[in-house]
Design an enzyme around this catalytic site. Sequence first.
Site, PDB file in Angstrom:
ATOM      1  N   SER A  89       0.835  -1.199   0.000  1.00 30.67           N
ATOM      2  CA  SER A  89       0.000   0.000   0.000  1.00 30.67           C
ATOM      3  C   SER A  89       0.880   1.263   0.000  1.00 30.67           C
ATOM      4  O   SER A  89       1.727   1.391  -0.884  1.00 30.67           O
ATOM      5  CB  SER A  89      -0.946  -0.077   1.213  1.00 30.67           C
ATOM      6  N   ASP A 139      -8.883  -3.905  -6.841  1.00 37.67           N
ATOM      7  CA  ASP A 139      -8.310  -3.065  -5.786  1.00 37.67           C
ATOM      8  C   ASP A 139      -8.099  -1.655  -6.341  1.00 37.67           C
ATOM      9  O   ASP A 139      -7.180  -1.408  -7.122  1.00 37.67           O
ATOM     10  CB  ASP A 139      -6.978  -3.668  -5.318  1.00 37.67           C
ATOM     11  N   HIS A 165      -8.196  -4.706  -1.157  1.00 33.34           N
ATOM     12  CA  HIS A 165      -6.901  -4.150  -0.744  1.00 33.34           C
ATOM     13  C   HIS A 165      -6.384  -4.814   0.535  1.00 33.34           C
ATOM     14  O   HIS A 165      -5.220  -4.672   0.878  1.00 33.34           O
ATOM     15  CB  HIS A 165      -7.045  -2.637  -0.537  1.00 33.34           C
TER      16      HIS A 165
HETATM   17  C1  LIG Z   1     -10.362   2.005 -13.022  1.00 35.73           C
HETATM   18  O1  LIG Z   1     -11.416   2.865 -13.380  1.00 35.73           O
HETATM   19  C2  LIG Z   1     -12.646   2.205 -13.666  1.00 35.73           C
HETATM   20  C3  LIG Z   1     -13.607   3.234 -14.184  1.00 35.73           C
HETATM   21  O2  LIG Z   1     -13.683   4.301 -13.284  1.00 35.73           O
HETATM   22  C4  LIG Z   1     -13.121   1.492 -12.404  1.00 35.73           C
HETATM   23  O3  LIG Z   1     -14.316   0.814 -12.653  1.00 35.73           O
HETATM   24  C5  LIG Z   1     -12.069   0.496 -11.948  1.00 35.73           C
HETATM   25  O4  LIG Z   1     -12.449  -0.081 -10.731  1.00 35.73           O
HETATM   26  C6  LIG Z   1     -10.726   1.196 -11.776  1.00 35.73           C
HETATM   27  N1  LIG Z   1      -9.706   0.186 -11.512  1.00 35.73           N
HETATM   28  C7  LIG Z   1      -8.787   0.366 -10.580  1.00 35.73           C
HETATM   29  C8  LIG Z   1      -7.828  -0.755 -10.363  1.00 35.73           C
HETATM   30  O5  LIG Z   1      -8.710   1.378  -9.925  1.00 35.73           O
END
Ligand SMILES: *[C@@H]1O[C@H](CO)[C@@H](O)[C@H](O)[C@H]1NC(C)=O
Length: 306
Positions: A223, A274, A287
């Site tokens: 993290s 995560d 996480h």
């Molecule tokens: C990346 O962005 C998309 C769209 O906002 C979201 O659904 C997804 O959870 C995100 N992935 C991560 C690993 O943050």
Amino acid sequence: MASAPLKSLALLFLSIAPVFSSPILPLGVDAILPRQGPGACRNQSCEVATIAGSTGATNYPYKTYPMGYTMDGNCCIVRYFPAVKQPIYNAIAGQQAYCASHGGDAPADANPPGVNQVTTTYNPAPAKRDPAAAAAAAATTCKPKILIFAKGTGEPFDLGITVGPMLQAGLNATEWDVRGVSYDNSFANDYCLGLPGGVTARGVLHKAVSDCPNSIIAMSGYSQGAMVIRNAIARAPASDVAHVKNVVNFGDPFDGAAIGQYSGPRTVYCMTDDGVCGGNFAVSLAHLSYGQDISAAIAVLEATKK
Ligand SMILES: *[C@@H]1O[C@H](CO)[C@@H](O)[C@H](O)[C@H]1NC(C)=O
Ligand SMILES: *[C@@H]1O[C@H](CO)[C@@H](O)[C@H](O)[C@H]1NC(C)=O
């Protein structure tokens, strides 16, 4: 940006995380590098890695991101890494005035703010010792391998309470000396992209190299600690980085981003769901479930080569 109650909730989760870290509770799907090709990133993870100056890149495409930024966090970032000051001020209305009235944006000392420079005072000169005495001491007290581990946000103790102790328990204690990075792992420093901890970890790396010049070093973080490890390597003296032979991170906000000054093996354990791995500090159950990756990570670390 997480609200204060959400942050408290996350801290609560963190303190009971070992429950969720049980290998019999697979809560997410792992994506281990290289899953999209080396250097791949999801969402804004490469962008925040670049803003932190940890990739070695020399341009800082700061947008209205990062999602989850704080004004205070941005002031902290520019104090540690002045090269991003103008891009951040240009992108965020009111940021410059905010910093002017909240502690300023001047670097903590007068070191030249080079591209990969953290400006906080750090003296890389090794302690003066009789080389023969140092070699004799190293032969008796140094283990052949050292793991430098940086815990996550809000975790107590040198190694934290989740990933760190599990790594220590799994590694061969005859061969491995596991050293925790005792850094300021506050939520505020998440929004400073782990830069304050990076300075601390750089010192821990330097001490390990000075204490045990013949040991091989691996670095790992969870993290915020993952950012800390990356920042440390990208800003350490090259002569220290030369001793780092493996990097293994968990729940890494910089995901697949490159690490400046480092081209050795690296593994990132990041659940596909995560949000922290997307660089936006959204703490979900995924996480907190990296316990299921510990045995694979131990195998990766045990295979560290000179
Ligand atoms: C990346 O962005 C998309 C769209 O906002 C979201 O659904 C997804 O959870 C995100 N992935 C991560 C690993 O943050
Ligand atoms: C741990 O390492 C020592 C020294 O290399 C080795 O002799 C021993 O077999 C190892 N133990 C395990 C459980 O692998």
